[in-house]
Design a protein around this motif. Structure first.
Motif, PDB file in Angstrom:
ATOM      1  N   ASP A   1       0.832  -1.213   0.000  1.00  0.00           N
ATOM      2  CA  ASP A   1       0.000   0.000   0.000  1.00  0.00           C
ATOM      3  C   ASP A   1       0.860   1.254   0.000  1.00  0.00           C
ATOM      4  O   ASP A   1       0.575   2.205  -0.738  1.00  0.00           O
ATOM      5  CB  ASP A   1      -0.931   0.018   1.217  1.00  0.00           C
ATOM      6  CG  ASP A   1      -2.119  -0.923   1.078  1.00  0.00           C
ATOM      7  OD1 ASP A   1      -2.403  -1.370  -0.056  1.00  0.00           O
ATOM      8  OD2 ASP A   1      -2.747  -1.213   2.116  1.00  0.00           O
TER       9      ASP A   1
ATOM     10  N   GLU B   1      -8.431   1.850  -4.907  1.00  0.00           N
ATOM     11  CA  GLU B   1      -9.254   0.957  -5.726  1.00  0.00           C
ATOM     12  C   GLU B   1      -8.432   0.320  -6.843  1.00  0.00           C
ATOM     13  O   GLU B   1      -8.574  -0.867  -7.131  1.00  0.00           O
ATOM     14  CB  GLU B   1     -10.447   1.709  -6.309  1.00  0.00           C
ATOM     15  CG  GLU B   1     -11.394   0.785  -7.063  1.00  0.00           C
ATOM     16  CD  GLU B   1     -12.627   1.510  -7.547  1.00  0.00           C
ATOM     17  OE1 GLU B   1     -12.769   1.623  -8.777  1.00  0.00           O
ATOM     18  OE2 GLU B   1     -13.427   1.957  -6.704  1.00  0.00           O
TER      19      GLU B   1
ATOM     20  N   HIS C   1      -6.263  -2.357  -5.422  1.00  0.00           N
ATOM     21  CA  HIS C   1      -7.038  -3.561  -5.128  1.00  0.00           C
ATOM     22  C   HIS C   1      -7.280  -4.383  -6.384  1.00  0.00           C
ATOM     23  O   HIS C   1      -7.133  -5.610  -6.375  1.00  0.00           O
ATOM     24  CB  HIS C   1      -8.370  -3.190  -4.475  1.00  0.00           C
ATOM     25  CG  HIS C   1      -8.217  -2.497  -3.165  1.00  0.00           C
ATOM     26  ND1 HIS C   1      -9.263  -1.868  -2.555  1.00  0.00           N
ATOM     27  CD2 HIS C   1      -7.150  -2.322  -2.351  1.00  0.00           C
ATOM     28  CE1 HIS C   1      -8.852  -1.341  -1.413  1.00  0.00           C
ATOM     29  NE2 HIS C   1      -7.564  -1.595  -1.278  1.00  0.00           N
TER      30      HIS C   1
ATOM     31  N   ALA D   1      -4.160  -9.726  -0.640  1.00  0.00           N
ATOM     32  CA  ALA D   1      -5.230  -8.975  -1.304  1.00  0.00           C
ATOM     33  C   ALA D   1      -6.341  -8.658  -0.308  1.00  0.00           C
ATOM     34  O   ALA D   1      -6.816  -7.513  -0.233  1.00  0.00           O
ATOM     35  CB  ALA D   1      -5.789  -9.766  -2.488  1.00  0.00           C
TER      36      ALA D   1
ATOM     37  N   ARG E   1      -5.297  -6.014   2.091  1.00  0.00           N
ATOM     38  CA  ARG E   1      -5.224  -4.684   1.489  1.00  0.00           C
ATOM     39  C   ARG E   1      -6.608  -4.061   1.351  1.00  0.00           C
ATOM     40  O   ARG E   1      -6.741  -2.847   1.335  1.00  0.00           O
ATOM     41  CB  ARG E   1      -4.534  -4.743   0.125  1.00  0.00           C
ATOM     42  CG  ARG E   1      -3.059  -5.106   0.254  1.00  0.00           C
ATOM     43  CD  ARG E   1      -2.354  -5.081  -1.065  1.00  0.00           C
ATOM     44  NE  ARG E   1      -2.076  -3.685  -1.413  1.00  0.00           N
ATOM     45  CZ  ARG E   1      -1.544  -3.316  -2.570  1.00  0.00           C
ATOM     46  NH1 ARG E   1      -1.237  -4.212  -3.483  1.00  0.00           N
ATOM     47  NH2 ARG E   1      -1.324  -2.040  -2.813  1.00  0.00           N
ATOM     48  N   MET E   2      -7.625  -4.914   1.256  1.00  0.00           N
ATOM     49  CA  MET E   2      -8.984  -4.415   1.049  1.00  0.00           C
ATOM     50  C   MET E   2      -9.781  -4.265   2.341  1.00  0.00           C
ATOM     51  O   MET E   2     -10.735  -3.495   2.387  1.00  0.00           O
ATOM     52  CB  MET E   2      -9.736  -5.338   0.099  1.00  0.00           C
ATOM     53  CG  MET E   2      -9.203  -5.288  -1.319  1.00  0.00           C
ATOM     54  SD  MET E   2     -10.193  -6.265  -2.459  1.00  0.00           S
ATOM     55  CE  MET E   2      -9.389  -7.849  -2.314  1.00  0.00           C
TER      56      MET E   2
END
Length: 110
Positions: free
Chosen positions: A16, A27, A30, A81, A84-85
């Motif tokens: 990130d 976004e 992601h 993933a 990160r979201m």
């Protein structure tokens, strides 16, 4: 949070930070991270093809150990993933695992 998720979260934070430094919106980061799961899956599939020797140009080019490593990469990339979201990735994953397992594992009466 257990040791695995601490490491996954540290990786997610590092990626990130790098994307933020490049000016990439979350976004987009992601989306690219999810596509990375597909890339890693492709490498796992390629390793299976290499174990089976079904590519006439390459023959037997991989071992099952290679497949195991590539599958681990898929799992790690998926976990990163999710981290990160979602800030609650570890808890969310645990809940999802429980829900999915309930569809396949016998219910116990404890």
């Amino acid at each position: 949070m257990n040791r695995v998720w601490k490491t996954v979260t540290a990786l997610a934070d590092r990626f990130d930070e790098a994307d933020t430094a490049r000016g990439m919106p979350p976004e987009e980061s992601h989306v690219l991270q999810v596509l990375k799961i597909g890339e890693e899956f492709g490498e796992a599939a390629q390793a299976v093809i290499g174990v089976k020797g079904t590519n006439p140009r390459k023959g037997t080019s991989h071992s099952w150990e290679d497949v195991h490593a590539e599958v681990a990469d898929v799992v790690i990339t998926g976990m990163v993933a999710l981290a990160r979201m979602r800030p609650d990735a570890a808890e969310y994953f645990a809940d999802q695992l429980k829900a999915k397992a309930a569809n396949f594992l016998p219910r116990t009466t404890a």
